[in-house]
Scaffold this active site. Structure first.
Site, PDB file in Angstrom:
ATOM      1  N   ASP A   1       0.836  -1.210   0.000  1.00 24.59           N
ATOM      2  CA  ASP A   1       0.000   0.000   0.000  1.00 24.59           C
ATOM      3  C   ASP A   1       0.865   1.253   0.000  1.00 24.59           C
ATOM      4  O   ASP A   1       1.949   1.262   0.588  1.00 24.59           O
ATOM      5  CB  ASP A   1      -0.900  -0.028   1.247  1.00 24.59           C
ATOM      6  CG  ASP A   1      -2.062   0.944   1.125  1.00 24.59           C
ATOM      7  OD1 ASP A   1      -2.318   1.440   0.011  1.00 24.59           O
ATOM      8  OD2 ASP A   1      -2.702   1.217   2.147  1.00 24.59           O
TER       9      ASP A   1
ATOM     10  N   HIS B   1       2.376   3.495  -9.111  1.00 21.28           N
ATOM     11  CA  HIS B   1       2.249   2.056  -9.371  1.00 21.28           C
ATOM     12  C   HIS B   1       3.488   1.526 -10.106  1.00 21.28           C
ATOM     13  O   HIS B   1       3.947   0.414  -9.848  1.00 21.28           O
ATOM     14  CB  HIS B   1       0.972   1.768 -10.171  1.00 21.28           C
ATOM     15  CG  HIS B   1      -0.285   2.079  -9.401  1.00 21.28           C
ATOM     16  ND1 HIS B   1      -0.469   1.690  -8.101  1.00 21.28           N
ATOM     17  CD2 HIS B   1      -1.412   2.748  -9.753  1.00 21.28           C
ATOM     18  CE1 HIS B   1      -1.660   2.116  -7.677  1.00 21.28           C
ATOM     19  NE2 HIS B   1      -2.240   2.760  -8.657  1.00 21.28           N
TER      20      HIS B   1
ATOM     21  N   LEU C   1      11.634 -20.113  -5.015  1.00 22.17           N
ATOM     22  CA  LEU C   1      10.607 -19.228  -4.456  1.00 22.17           C
ATOM     23  C   LEU C   1       9.297 -19.456  -5.206  1.00 22.17           C
ATOM     24  O   LEU C   1       9.286 -19.517  -6.441  1.00 22.17           O
ATOM     25  CB  LEU C   1      11.036 -17.760  -4.617  1.00 22.17           C
ATOM     26  CG  LEU C   1      10.008 -16.693  -4.246  1.00 22.17           C
ATOM     27  CD1 LEU C   1       9.688 -16.721  -2.755  1.00 22.17           C
ATOM     28  CD2 LEU C   1      10.497 -15.289  -4.638  1.00 22.17           C
TER      29      LEU C   1
HETATM   30  C1  FPP Z   1      -1.981   0.089  -3.387  1.00 22.82           C
HETATM   31  O1  FPP Z   1      -1.508   1.425  -3.360  1.00 22.82           O
HETATM   32  C2  FPP Z   1      -1.493  -0.616  -4.545  1.00 22.82           C
HETATM   33  C3  FPP Z   1      -2.265  -1.169  -5.534  1.00 22.82           C
HETATM   34  C4  FPP Z   1      -3.731  -1.106  -5.557  1.00 22.82           C
HETATM   35  C5  FPP Z   1      -1.672  -1.842  -6.687  1.00 22.82           C
HETATM   36  C6  FPP Z   1      -0.473  -2.675  -6.425  1.00 22.82           C
HETATM   37  C7  FPP Z   1       0.321  -2.694  -7.647  1.00 22.82           C
HETATM   38  C8  FPP Z   1       1.660  -2.618  -7.701  1.00 22.82           C
HETATM   39  C9  FPP Z   1       2.544  -2.627  -6.511  1.00 22.82           C
HETATM   40  C10 FPP Z   1       2.311  -2.491  -9.012  1.00 22.82           C
HETATM   41  C11 FPP Z   1       2.807  -3.672  -9.696  1.00 22.82           C
HETATM   42  C12 FPP Z   1       2.535  -4.979  -9.122  1.00 22.82           C
HETATM   43  C13 FPP Z   1       2.861  -6.131  -9.736  1.00 22.82           C
HETATM   44  C14 FPP Z   1       2.587  -7.411  -9.063  1.00 22.82           C
HETATM   45  C15 FPP Z   1       3.455  -6.150 -11.057  1.00 22.82           C
HETATM   46  P1  FPP Z   1      -2.580   2.586  -3.402  1.00 22.82           P
HETATM   47  O2  FPP Z   1      -2.801   2.950  -4.827  1.00 22.82           O
HETATM   48  O3  FPP Z   1      -3.830   2.176  -2.688  1.00 22.82           O
HETATM   49  O4  FPP Z   1      -1.845   3.722  -2.638  1.00 22.82           O
HETATM   50  P2  FPP Z   1      -2.505   4.865  -1.727  1.00 22.82           P
HETATM   51  O5  FPP Z   1      -3.119   4.160  -0.546  1.00 22.82           O
HETATM   52  O6  FPP Z   1      -1.345   5.706  -1.350  1.00 22.82           O
HETATM   53  O7  FPP Z   1      -3.504   5.580  -2.573  1.00 22.82           O
END
Ligand code: FPP
Length: 249
Positions: free
Chosen positions: A17, A34, A128
């Site tokens: 997150d 992201h 892994l």
């Molecule tokens: C949460 O941060 C993250 C996500 C909803 C997406 C997770 C995706 C990635 C880490 C990118 C790539 C992943 C892979 C597996 C290739 P948020 O957007 O909710 O952040 P915020 O809480 O600060 O708004």
């Protein structure tokens, strides 16, 4: 006396997150966060390989994330596709077995095809197992397990009185992996957010304010050091822990 925890978690489960806030701090679009988050995925995969942690489950996209603005969902889909296209072979070469859990039907066809291709690569002795939870929800996981068991009852292969924690557990996602020993959530929130509800029953929880794209080895070292200090009792009293570990699921 306290039970010596295994030095290393056998299975790490992570809520990644803070991508959006990381981008906002830099006055950049969330999608850039992201992209930086995808680099942090590489960091944690390398870390698990280097430390010998054999299973890692990442919450890449929740069932609720479909409700984000269309533009953000589209950008995430493009990023997932790009990562799958660029990383799958390299992961296999490094003996990382890729798997996916969650409801795939809403993902674009190109992504579903790549997921299936990645899963067709079966490594005999992976270093892994990397599980990407995509379109995943913990409640939906429990519901699909209930549906599977109900179907078996209807087909006469299972009696209702034989349904217990072991049969339900066996019908859940990740039944073939040890349950997560350690759960990490970055980004400062202290929630499980419908991640692995069944599987996290006895998992040690660790939270950090660090935003996911800022993840580095020091953060992971701190999580593991804290984990190593925990006394895992599985509902028992400390004196009982000198005997062999109880069944945990
Ligand atoms: C949460 O941060 C993250 C996500 C909803 C997406 C997770 C995706 C990635 C880490 C990118 C790539 C992943 C892979 C597996 C290739 P948020 O957007 O909710 O952040 P915020 O809480 O600060 O708004």
């Amino acid at each position: 006396m306290s039970a010596p925890p295994p030095a290393l978690p056998r299975h790490l489960a992570v809520i990644m997150d803070g991508n959006g806030r990381w981008a906002k701090q830099r006055q950049r679009p969330r999608t850039l966060g992201h992209r930086a988050g995808a680099r942090a995925v590489r960091t944690i995969v390398e870390y698990c390989l280097a430390r010998g942690i054999p299973a890692l489950t990442l919450f890449a996209f929740s069932s609720e994330n479909w409700n984000r603005p269309e533009e953000e969902v589209g950008a995430l889909m493009r990023l997932f596709l790009r990562v799958l296209e660029s990383e799958v072979e390299e992961l296999a070469r490094r003996q990382v077995q890729l798997r996916f859990i969650g409801e795939r039907s809403r993902f674009p066809e190109a992504i579903r095809r790549r997921m299936a291709e990645a899963e067709r690569i079966q490594l005999p002795a992976p270093r892994l197992t990397l599980v990407l939870a995509a379109g995943y929800g913990g409640r939906a996981d429990i519901a699909q397990a209930a549906r599977r068991l109900a179907e078996q009852v209807q087909a006469g292969r299972l009696r209702p009185e034989d349904i217990d924690e072991a049969t339900v557990g066996a019908a859940m996602s990740l039944a073939d992996l040890p349950p997560p020993d350690l759960f990490i959530r970055t980004g400062g929130e202290h929630r499980i957010s419908n991640f692995l509800l069944w599987q996290l029953a006895y998992t040690e929880l660790w939270f950090t304010d660090v935003l996911w794209p800022d993840l580095d080895e020091a953060v992971l070292d701190a999580a593991l050091a804290d984990y190593a200090r925990r006394e895992r009792r599985f509902g028992l009293v400390p004196e009982q822990l000198a005997s062999p570990a109880p069944e945990t699921r």
